[in-house]
Scaffold this active site. Structure first.
Site, PDB file in Angstrom:
ATOM      1  N   GLY A 147       0.811  -1.204   0.000  1.00 20.55           N
ATOM      2  CA  GLY A 147       0.000   0.000   0.000  1.00 20.55           C
ATOM      3  C   GLY A 147       0.851   1.263   0.000  1.00 20.55           C
ATOM      4  CB  SER A 148       0.065   4.633   1.247  1.00 20.23           C
ATOM      5  OG  SER A 148      -1.106   4.779   0.476  1.00 20.23           O
ATOM      6  CB  THR A 149       4.583   1.545   3.332  1.00 22.14           C
ATOM      7  OG1 THR A 149       4.447   0.334   2.589  1.00 22.14           O
ATOM      8  CG2 THR A 149       3.687   1.507   4.566  1.00 22.14           C
TER       9      THR A 149
END
Length: 501
Positions: free
Chosen positions: A221-223
């Site tokens: 995801g956004s990591t």
């Protein structure tokens, strides 16, 4: 001699010749493999004649042996039960060992070439000197905090992982996989009971034997936006460069637009790169990735350690537990050109991007350590049976340099903004400079989204004290915020272990 007898004689001679060749093959090339096999019962019985060495961390025994008075003289015990299971592993009688018990088996058993002198001395004294001892890098306080916070998480999640390490050395401070298991039944001398215990764990649909911290990969995801940001900064962007954003973005040839998690997130036509990371702006990073191209994204991810098929965690000079390679996956159309929808989704950590929790911690650690990524390790020392002879002490070494010091410091400020002003506020620690990035990863199907947080803590002197990654599988809404809270607790435990506040 008649012809039939001659033929029989030739056949017998050929068979004897083949037998002779096979015996020599076994003696010369296969003997050591058979001797050290986990399934060689005679060797295992002989191993139990000698007391196996201790595995410990921070003065806390994690694996030791007690005398039984039976045929197998010593029983392996694990006093912390599930707490350290995926690090320590287990040493069974008739099954294969795992974890540190496997990678350090010869030293613990006393059969290592390093301990040859002890075995020679035993010939004269008649003693059976115990095996060597292994001291790990783990912080018991951080390990126990990670285990407690994971298993008692506020989302009711039953599967996940946490990794913390020292960014300046690579020493692993905590490593937990959830659910865990009690290794004691697996080391039982009643091999039928041990096998039954293993079979039950192996059949458990939650996979307690899986090491989710090292051996499993998941969509980050956004990591992953930290890596996309690094690619931008290394290709002419600055933290203040304005990038296209908006409430939705339809990549060329895509059928479905990319949207942000909420309508309040970067609805503006443009935002700065720092604002995009702080708010976790999907539309901004999707458009940024398409502009950078797949090759640039893939190259940046490789610089941080993606696609590394060789990494293992144990001693720095030899072997250890194998780490699954994190992958960026395919982002090209059938003709070989970039596929904009795939590139856009990959830029925000979706599509085919997969990452281990250890890799997440390594990304955060490299940013905190001014662009230098240290090789992760678990074994701090090998001590002889007398505990005074030092056979090995870890000397930290650099694994790679993903970004320049300047870019790393820019990323630090951007990630600090995430914790101070954005989605990672649960990770704040008073008196420390904390940076991080949350991640919510769609999994497809009917499963809830995964929750992630990667981050670091830097003290007043500018020295990084810990980098962490927490992963909560199928955590649903609020999973990344909970991952940030757990990360804060783990880093606080590391700080307390070092005498900080």
């Amino acid at each position: 001699m008649n012809a039939p007898l001659r033929r029989v004689g030739i056949v017998v001679m050929v068979l004897f010749g083949l037998l002779f060749v096979n015996l020599n093959w076994v003696q010369a090339y296969k003997a050591d493999e058979y001797r050290t096999s986990d399934y060689n019962g005679r060797v295992q019985v002989a191993e139990y004649e000698r007391k196996r060495g201790i595995i410990e961390a921070g003065g806390t025994p994690l694996a030791s042996s007690r005398e039984t008075g039976g045929k197998l003289k010593f029983l392996r015990t694990y006093p912390k039960d599930e707490l350290y299971a995926h690090v320590i592993g287990y040493k069974p009688v008739n099954m294969a060992a795992t974890g540190i018990e496997k990678s350090e088996n010869e030293f613990l058993a006393g059969t290592s070439d390093q301990l040859f002198g002890d075995r020679v001395r035993d010939l004269f004294t008649g003693n059976q000197t115990a095996g060597g001892n292994i001291l790990l890098t783990l912080s018991p306080r951080a390990q126990e905090t990670a285990y407690r916070e994971l298993t008692e998480n506020r989302r009711g999640v039953t599967k996940g992982a946490a990794v913390a390490l020292d960014p300046t050395t690579g020493a692993i401070q905590a490593l937990v996989s959830m659910p865990s298991f009690d290794p004691n039944p697996l080391a039982d001398h009643d091999t039928e009971q041990a096998q039954a215990a293993y079979d039950k764990l192996d059949a458990d649909e939650d996979g307690p034997l899986k090491n989710r911290a090292l051996a499993e990969t998941f969509p980050p995801g956004s990591t992953f936006k930290v890596i996309t940001s690094a690619a931008a900064l290394e290709n002419g962007y600055t933290p203040e460069t304005r990038i296209p954003a908006g409430s939705s973005y339809l990549p060329p040839t895509a059928g479905t637009p990319i949207r942000n998690a909420a309508s309040s997130i970067c609805p503006e036509a443009q935002v700065t790169l720092t604002e995009a990371l702080t708010e976790s702006c999907n539309t901004g990073f999707a458009q940024l990735g398409v502009k950078l191209t797949a090759d640039v994204l893939k190259a940046e991810a490789r610089q941080f350690g993606f696609e590394d098929d060789e990494l293992a965690v144990g001693r720095l000079n030899d072997g250890g537990q194998k780490v699954a390679a994190s992958r960026t996956g395919e982002m090209t159309a059938p003709g070989g050109n970039d596929d904009p929808p795939q590139v856009a989704q990959s830029s925000i950590g979706q599509n085919n991007v997969r990452m281990t929790p250890l890799q997440g911690a390594l990304v955060a650690a490299a940013v905190a350590n001014d662009g230098r990524q240290m090789r992760p390790y678990l074994v701090q020392q090998q001590l002889g049976p007398d505990r005074t002879t030092d056979y090995y002490t870890a000397v930290p070494r650099q694994l790679r340099e993903p970004v320049s010091a300047e870019v790393a410091r820019q990323l630090q400020e951007m990630m600090v903004s995430v914790v101070q002003n954005g989605t990672g506020t649960n990770a704040r620690i008073s008196g420390y400079r904390v940076g991080g990035k949350t991640g919510t990863a769609e999994t497809g199907g009917n499963s809830d989204d995964h929750g992630w947080f990667i981050g670091f803590a830097i003290n007043d002197d500018g020295k990084p004290v810990s980098a962490v990654c927490v992963f909560l599988e199928a955590a649903g809404s609020g999973g990344s915020a909970e991952a940030a809270r757990i990360s804060q607790q783990i880093m606080r435990a590391v700080i307390a272990d070092r005498g900080g506040r």
